[in-house]
Design a protein around this motif. Structure first.
Motif, mmCIF file in Angstrom:
data_model
loop_
_atom_site.group_PDB
_atom_site.id
_atom_site.type_symbol
_atom_site.label_atom_id
_atom_site.label_comp_id
_atom_site.label_asym_id
_atom_site.label_seq_id
_atom_site.Cartn_x
_atom_site.Cartn_y
_atom_site.Cartn_z
ATOM 1 N N LEU A 197 26.209 2.300 9.140
ATOM 2 C CA LEU A 197 26.025 1.734 10.484
ATOM 3 C C LEU A 197 25.171 0.660 10.514
ATOM 4 O O LEU A 197 24.657 0.141 11.418
ATOM 5 C CB LEU A 197 25.277 2.784 11.457
ATOM 6 N N LYS A 198 24.473 0.249 9.370
ATOM 7 C CA LYS A 198 23.568 -0.763 9.193
ATOM 8 C C LYS A 198 23.709 -2.039 9.740
ATOM 9 O O LYS A 198 23.043 -2.828 10.375
ATOM 10 C CB LYS A 198 23.019 -0.962 7.679
ATOM 11 N N ASP A 199 25.151 -2.489 9.525
ATOM 12 C CA ASP A 199 25.496 -3.842 9.908
ATOM 13 C C ASP A 199 25.936 -3.734 11.271
ATOM 14 O O ASP A 199 26.373 -5.016 11.734
ATOM 15 C CB ASP A 199 26.722 -4.280 8.951
ATOM 16 N N ASP A 200 26.071 -2.916 12.039
ATOM 17 C CA ASP A 200 26.650 -2.663 13.432
ATOM 18 C C ASP A 200 25.417 -3.104 14.256
ATOM 19 O O ASP A 200 24.359 -3.021 13.576
ATOM 20 C CB ASP A 200 27.046 -1.193 13.814
ATOM 21 N N THR A 201 25.638 -3.652 15.365
ATOM 22 C CA THR A 201 24.415 -4.068 16.230
ATOM 23 C C THR A 201 24.307 -2.948 17.550
ATOM 24 O O THR A 201 23.615 -3.506 18.303
ATOM 25 C CB THR A 201 24.803 -5.371 16.761
ATOM 26 N N ARG A 202 25.318 -2.074 17.555
ATOM 27 C CA ARG A 202 25.271 -1.367 18.717
ATOM 28 C C ARG A 202 24.048 -0.295 18.654
ATOM 29 O O ARG A 202 23.379 -0.087 17.424
ATOM 30 C CB ARG A 202 26.324 -0.351 18.728
ATOM 31 N N SER A 203 23.520 0.244 19.721
ATOM 32 C CA SER A 203 22.447 1.236 19.882
ATOM 33 C C SER A 203 22.755 2.387 19.226
ATOM 34 O O SER A 203 23.801 2.845 19.350
ATOM 35 C CB SER A 203 22.019 1.380 21.307
ATOM 36 N N ILE A 204 21.912 3.198 18.748
ATOM 37 C CA ILE A 204 22.252 4.479 18.355
ATOM 38 C C ILE A 204 21.131 5.371 18.821
ATOM 39 O O ILE A 204 19.970 5.278 19.145
ATOM 40 C CB ILE A 204 21.951 4.642 16.675
ATOM 41 N N LEU A 205 21.904 6.560 19.207
ATOM 42 C CA LEU A 205 21.200 7.651 19.859
ATOM 43 C C LEU A 205 21.246 8.904 18.978
ATOM 44 O O LEU A 205 22.255 9.455 18.909
ATOM 45 C CB LEU A 205 21.606 7.968 21.502
ATOM 46 N N GLU A 241 14.830 -0.195 13.496
ATOM 47 C CA GLU A 241 14.232 0.953 14.619
ATOM 48 C C GLU A 241 14.288 0.597 16.023
ATOM 49 O O GLU A 241 14.293 1.545 17.017
ATOM 50 C CB GLU A 241 12.587 1.347 14.144
ATOM 51 N N GLN A 242 14.574 -0.732 16.422
ATOM 52 C CA GLN A 242 14.696 -1.135 17.843
ATOM 53 C C GLN A 242 16.042 -0.815 18.477
ATOM 54 O O GLN A 242 16.100 -0.647 19.403
ATOM 55 C CB GLN A 242 14.614 -2.783 17.795
ATOM 56 N N ARG A 243 16.952 -0.525 17.106
ATOM 57 C CA ARG A 243 18.075 0.075 17.910
ATOM 58 C C ARG A 243 18.408 1.552 18.021
ATOM 59 O O ARG A 243 19.340 2.026 18.572
ATOM 60 C CB ARG A 243 19.293 -0.257 16.450
ATOM 61 N N ILE A 244 17.444 2.326 17.331
ATOM 62 C CA ILE A 244 17.601 3.772 17.432
ATOM 63 C C ILE A 244 16.857 4.494 18.200
ATOM 64 O O ILE A 244 15.297 4.261 18.011
ATOM 65 C CB ILE A 244 17.769 4.104 16.032
ATOM 66 N N ARG A 245 17.200 5.502 18.831
ATOM 67 C CA ARG A 245 16.126 6.215 19.655
ATOM 68 C C ARG A 245 16.795 7.895 19.357
ATOM 69 O O ARG A 245 17.803 8.075 19.004
ATOM 70 C CB ARG A 245 16.165 6.009 21.115
ATOM 71 N N SER A 246 15.952 8.756 19.805
ATOM 72 C CA SER A 246 16.231 10.298 19.681
ATOM 73 C C SER A 246 15.823 11.063 20.481
ATOM 74 O O SER A 246 15.070 10.626 21.489
ATOM 75 C CB SER A 246 15.477 10.748 18.183
ATOM 76 N N GLU A 247 16.371 12.183 20.840
ATOM 77 C CA GLU A 247 16.116 13.302 21.762
ATOM 78 C C GLU A 247 16.659 14.481 21.411
ATOM 79 O O GLU A 247 17.630 14.604 20.632
ATOM 80 C CB GLU A 247 16.678 12.655 23.232
#
Lengths: 341, 123
Positions: A197-205, A241-247
């Motif tokens: 997923l490193k080179d992808d630009t999409r957001s990750i949850l 880290e701007q791409r990824i958030r968690s819940e």
């Protein structure tokens, strides 16, 4: 003395009577009109008319000097009109010149506008080409990421409305003691996911789930910690880290029956959702919390939980199992509340 | 045609020994210039042009009467004045039309430029 005064008066009277007196009005008007016409800024454009006016004026002056006042008046009249005509001709020429100048300036303005439009169009075309190349690169990166992620062992890859959902079963991901530390044995799997997923630009949850055992509040807290652990690990592995958030979803979204050990094992899982919207995950507002779902919002105060209608005895945590090929998760079905506890 | 008949009639009378010949060419030129000035639309809208045209026509009429009376010398001078007035009327009308045309062109250009600039800044 008296005799000399009479002599002077006689000479004066004689000279006035013989020479031309006060010039007629026509001659005076003609002189002024010619002067104005010849002094016009565009007088050269009225050359022949000015010459004609001058000839008439000169003839009038001669007639006046010769004492032929009637002839002088007529010639002066004509000279006056010729001077007016010459001045009008000059003004016509000047108006034409003004119009030509304005049209020429307008033409220059239009050319400059056209040039600017062409330049802007070229810039837009360049920007479009770059945008198309970037979009293509993103699409290729996305496809590559999805292909790579689908080949990772122990990771279930599925496309959904939310995006690409990579599901990792809890088995072997976290210690069975209800902690959120990622087991060393699971890090290789997660590292592969990060690499994909490193080179992808999409957001990750990252969303962690657990089974229905234990208090809901504690489950929610645990899954928050687990999701955050995965998030931090992925960041360490190079995900922005701007791409990824968690819940943490707690036990609110089961995919299998919580009454069986196998079903509970399937419910304990981590979903890494690669969202369809590209961009910064941190900048996006978190999705609205679903009923029973606790989003990662530290400022949110804990809510009092209603007592369970059928309290279940605390079951021992499942023992760590060796990593096995993951069964396909069942399609998510709404579970009646009575079956969850 | 009317002018030609008048010239012929006056010539017949004047041929009996008048000192000054009939200013037929001056009459024709003055009439032609008046007609030309009358054909200009601006002659009716420009006050100065209109004034000179009226003077020209009055003098033309006066000259015709003088010629009928055999006063060819006086008629010659009146025709010179009539032609000069008609010419002034014609050129004044031309100037008026040219000025109006230039002003309208400049105004159209100003509006077009304003529209083009608004269109440019809006994009």
């Amino acid at each position: 003395m008296k005799r000399s005064i009479v002599a002077f008066a006689s000479v004066a009277a004689l000279s006035i009577g013989c020479g031309p007196g006060r010039p007629p009005n026509q001659l005076v008007d003609a002189r002024i009109a010619y002067q104005q016409a010849s002094g016009h800024p565009s007088a050269r454009m009225a050359g022949p008319d000015l010459v004609e006016a001058k000839q008439s004026l000169d003839a009038a002056e001669r007639a006046y000097r010769d004492g032929d006042t009637e002839k002088a008046k007529n010639l002066a009249y004509v000279a006056h009109r010729m001077a007016l005509a010459a001045q009008a001709r000059a003004e016509t020429a000047r108006a034409g010149e003004t119009k030509r100048t304005a049209l020429a300036e307008f033409q220059r303005f239009r050319e400059m506008q056209a040039q600017a439009t062409r330049a802007e169009l070229e810039r837009a075309k360049g920007a479009l080409t770059i945008a198309q190349q970037e979009a293509q690169a993103q699409r290729q990166a996305r496809e590559a990421a999805e292909a790579k992620a689908s080949q990772i062992e122990g990771v279930q890859s599925q496309k959904s409305e939310r995006g690409l959902v990579l599901t990792l079963l809890d088995s072997g991901l976290f210690p069975p003691s209800g902690k959120a530390d990622i087991l060393p044995s699971a890090k290789d799997r997660l590292a592969e996911v990060a690499s994909a997923l490193k080179d992808d630009t999409r957001s990750i949850l990252v969303v962690a789930h657990t089974d229905a055992q234990g208090p809901q509040e504690k489950n929610a807290q645990l899954t928050e910690q687990q999701a955050n652990s995965v998030r931090q690990f992925l960041i360490q592995q190079g995900i922005d880290e701007q791409r990824i958030r968690s819940e943490g979803a707690g036990s609110s979204q089961p995919i299998a029956d919580n009454k069986t050990p196998q079903g509970r094992s399937l419910n304990r899982r981590v979903e890494i959702i690669v969202e369809e919207t590209p961009g910064s995950g941190a900048m996006q507002a978190p999705p609205p919390a679903q009923p029973g779902q606790k989003a990662k919002t530290p400022a949110e105060p804990p809510k009092p939980q209603p007592p369970a209608t059928q309290p279940q005895p605390q079951q021992p945590p499942p023992s760590p199992q060796p990593q096995q090929p993951m069964p396909s998760p069942q399609p998510q079905q709404p579970v009646p509340p009575g079956e969850q506890k | 045609m009317k002018t030609l008949m008048l010239v012929v009639a006056v010539a017949a009378l004047a041929g009996c020994g008048a000192a000054t010949p009939i200013p037929a060419d001056r009459l024709a030129r003055a009439q032609e210039t008046v007609t030309l000035a009358e054909s200009m639309p601006a002659t009716t809208t420009d006050p100065k042009a209109l004034q000179h045209l009226q003077l020209a026509k009055n003098q033309l009429d006066h000259a015709r009467k003088l010629m009928i009376d055999g006063e060819n010398e006086d008629a010659k001078w009146v025709l010179m004045r009539a032609e000069a007035d008609a010419k002034a009327a014609l050129y004044l009308a031309n100037a008026s039309a040219a000025k109006t045309d230039a002003q309208q062109t400049i105004e159209s250009i100003r509006q077009a430029m304003s529209t083009m600039q608004q269109g440019g800044s809006g994009s």
